[in-house]
Design a protein around this motif. Structure first.
Motif, PDB file in Angstrom:
ATOM      1  N   SER A  48       5.398 -13.397  -6.673  1.00 22.48           N
ATOM      2  CA  SER A  48       5.246 -12.952  -5.288  1.00 22.48           C
ATOM      3  C   SER A  48       6.595 -12.622  -4.654  1.00 22.48           C
ATOM      4  CB  SER A  48       4.526 -14.020  -4.458  1.00 22.48           C
ATOM      5  OG  SER A  48       5.359 -15.149  -4.225  1.00 22.48           O
ATOM      6  N   THR A  52       8.347 -10.144  -1.838  1.00 20.13           N
ATOM      7  CA  THR A  52       8.962 -10.766  -0.665  1.00 20.13           C
ATOM      8  C   THR A  52      10.455 -10.452  -0.552  1.00 20.13           C
ATOM      9  OG1 THR A  52       7.321 -12.537  -0.674  1.00 20.13           O
ATOM     10  CG2 THR A  52       9.391 -12.988   0.458  1.00 20.13           C
ATOM     11  N   PHE A 239      -2.822  -9.277  -2.457  1.00 23.50           N
ATOM     12  CA  PHE A 239      -2.356 -10.198  -3.498  1.00 23.50           C
ATOM     13  C   PHE A 239      -3.530 -11.020  -4.041  1.00 23.50           C
ATOM     14  CE2 PHE A 239      -0.504 -14.141  -5.093  1.00 23.50           C
ATOM     15  CZ  PHE A 239       0.567 -13.687  -5.836  1.00 23.50           C
ATOM     16  N   PRO A 363       2.025 -12.454   0.465  1.00 30.06           N
ATOM     17  CA  PRO A 363       1.846 -12.842  -0.948  1.00 30.06           C
ATOM     18  C   PRO A 363       2.245 -14.282  -1.272  1.00 30.06           C
ATOM     19  CG  PRO A 363       2.746 -10.635  -0.793  1.00 30.06           C
ATOM     20  CD  PRO A 363       2.772 -11.184   0.595  1.00 30.06           C
ATOM     21  N   PRO A 364       3.436 -14.773  -0.839  1.00 24.49           N
ATOM     22  CA  PRO A 364       3.757 -16.165  -1.199  1.00 24.49           C
ATOM     23  C   PRO A 364       2.838 -17.183  -0.542  1.00 24.49           C
ATOM     24  CG  PRO A 364       5.468 -15.250   0.235  1.00 24.49           C
ATOM     25  CD  PRO A 364       4.583 -14.117  -0.178  1.00 24.49           C
ATOM     26  N   SER A 367      -0.295 -17.226  -2.563  1.00 23.05           N
ATOM     27  CA  SER A 367      -0.064 -17.849  -3.874  1.00 23.05           C
ATOM     28  C   SER A 367      -0.030 -19.368  -3.762  1.00 23.05           C
ATOM     29  CB  SER A 367       1.240 -17.335  -4.484  1.00 23.05           C
ATOM     30  OG  SER A 367       2.372 -17.858  -3.823  1.00 23.05           O
TER      31      SER A 367
END
Length: 411
Positions: A48, A52, A239, A363-364, A367
């Motif tokens: 991710s 980022t 994502f 995304p992070p 995740s």
């Protein structure tokens, strides 16, 4: 050059190519992140960071690029930025091709691309405002620009998957190729109006910018918040879909890219229609914003619950795409048409920075909550839209002159 008849079609195409290329530079990697994870031998969270790192670099440099464009000219900032993007793609691609442990150099390349993105796509918004004096024409052109951005999101999963099917690191090199095309278009077809006034000194500029936020801070803050929120939702969901399509629905490669493009196509169409119809009217803009946030409030909480139901998941994310697609050109126009030319580059760049905060965080965050807390996170994201609706209702006002008004005072 401030009349539509003097702005050539090639000039519009050249401007539209920049957000298209910058979008491809980020979104094209989303469907191939699981491939990167396997090929490079990294975790989902590290994967991710490929998205980022690009966005974080942009967040901090976009305001600087905006000020420089106000002072030295839009084209003088856009061209070097596209060169940075080209170089970043070459570094990330070469490292993936030749190095046994390329992760660090991929991140370095992505940071350089983020620096390029900071001075390219965000500067197009004030450039459009420079070229057109009529609000309706400005809104129409901004609609084309935002549609180009969203069309890039539609193409991204398909192109990314197709390139990666041939060579897994080819998407990095393709970003450099697309950047080169954009560089040539900007050089030959974008004719920037000559500055008639002496650029403000930094101290004067800072004072004037503070004055803008003091007078219009509430509605500007609201627009910034919406920009960050919708991009966090969009990239978080993308994502999540990319991961779910492979692990649950066993969709891979180009087939996965086409399926991922379905909600993005809805976003692209909505963006085009919205840009064509807002016509510089803040009352219409406010209505679109409220309606779209209501859709997000109703749809986002259910995304996690439909993970196993592909058809229903695509329908739901399609509605989310429509809402976000209609919002983006509306927010662009609200910022561009209601800030004076001298500060337009900086204010619109700060707005772009807020959007990149969402891109970087989505995304992070997903995740981290993918295994535990995914449904709760999507419910929370949907409910947050209710708070933003309240901000819009109280802090974005309209009057007969079609300008946003701060809640407590004058325009």
């Amino acid at each position: 050059m401030n009349d539509q008849s003097k702005v050539s079609n090639w000039c519009v195409v050249s401007m539209a190519s920049i957000p298209l290329v910058m979008t491809l530079g980020n979104s094209m990697l989303i469907p191939v992140l699981p491939i990167f994870e396997k090929k490079v031998g990294i975790s989902s969270f590290q994967t991710s960071m490929i998205i980022t790192s690009y966005s974080i670099a942009s967040i901090f440099l976009i305001p600087i690029a905006g000020y420089l464009s106000d002072r030295f000219g839009r084209k003088m900032v856009i061209l070097p930025s596209l060169v940075f993007s080209l170089i970043g793609g070459l570094i990330a691609g070469y490292a993936s091709w030749k190095m046994s442990d390329p992760f660090l150099w991929i991140i370095i390349g992505r940071v350089l691309q983020g620096i390029g993105a900071a001075g390219a796509a965000p500067i197009i918004l004030p450039l459009v405002g420079d070229l057109y004096k009529d609000d309706e024409k400005t809104s129409s052109c901004l609609g084309i620009i935002e549609t180009s951005n969203t069309f890039g999101k539609v193409l991204s999963p398909i192109l990314g998957a197709a390139f990666a099917a041939f060579l897994w690191f080819l998407p990095f090199f393709s970003i450099s190729f697309f950047s080169l095309i954009s560089i040539l278009l900007v050089i030959f077809f974008i004719k920037v109006p000559k500055k008639k006034d002496t650029p403000m000194e930094l101290k004067e500029f800072i004072q004037k910018t503070k004055g803008i936020f003091k007078e219009h801070g509430k509605w500007i803050f609201t627009v910034f918040t919406i920009g960050a929120y919708v991009m966090l939702v969009l990239f978080g969901i993308l994502f999540y879909l990319s991961d779910s399509f492979e692990k649950i629905h066993h969709l891979y490669g180009v087939k996965k890219g086409f399926v991922l493009a379905i909600p993005l196509l809805a976003l692209c169409i909505a963006s085009y229609i919205s840009g064509k119809n807002i016509k510089g009217n803040v009352k219409i803009m406010k209505g679109i914003i409220l309606g779209c946030l209501a859709i997000l409030t109703l749809c986002v909480p259910f995304v996690g619950f439909l993970r196993d139901q592909l058809v229903f998941l695509l329908c739901l994310t399609g509605f989310i795409g429509i809402a976000i697609g209609a919002l983006l050109p509306t927010l662009d126009a609200l910022i561009t048409e209601n800030i004076e030319k001298e500060e337009r580059g900086t204010i619109s760049s700060l707005y772009s920075s807020s959007r990149f905060i969402g891109v970087a965080a989505g995304p992070p965050l997903v995740s981290l909550v993918m295994k535990n807390g995914l449904n709760v996170s999507f419910i929370g994201a949907g409910l947050f839209a209710v708070i933003i609706i309240a901000l819009v209702m109280f802090w974005i006002h309209t009057n007969e002159k079609k300008k946003p008004q701060p809640a407590e005072g004058s325009s």
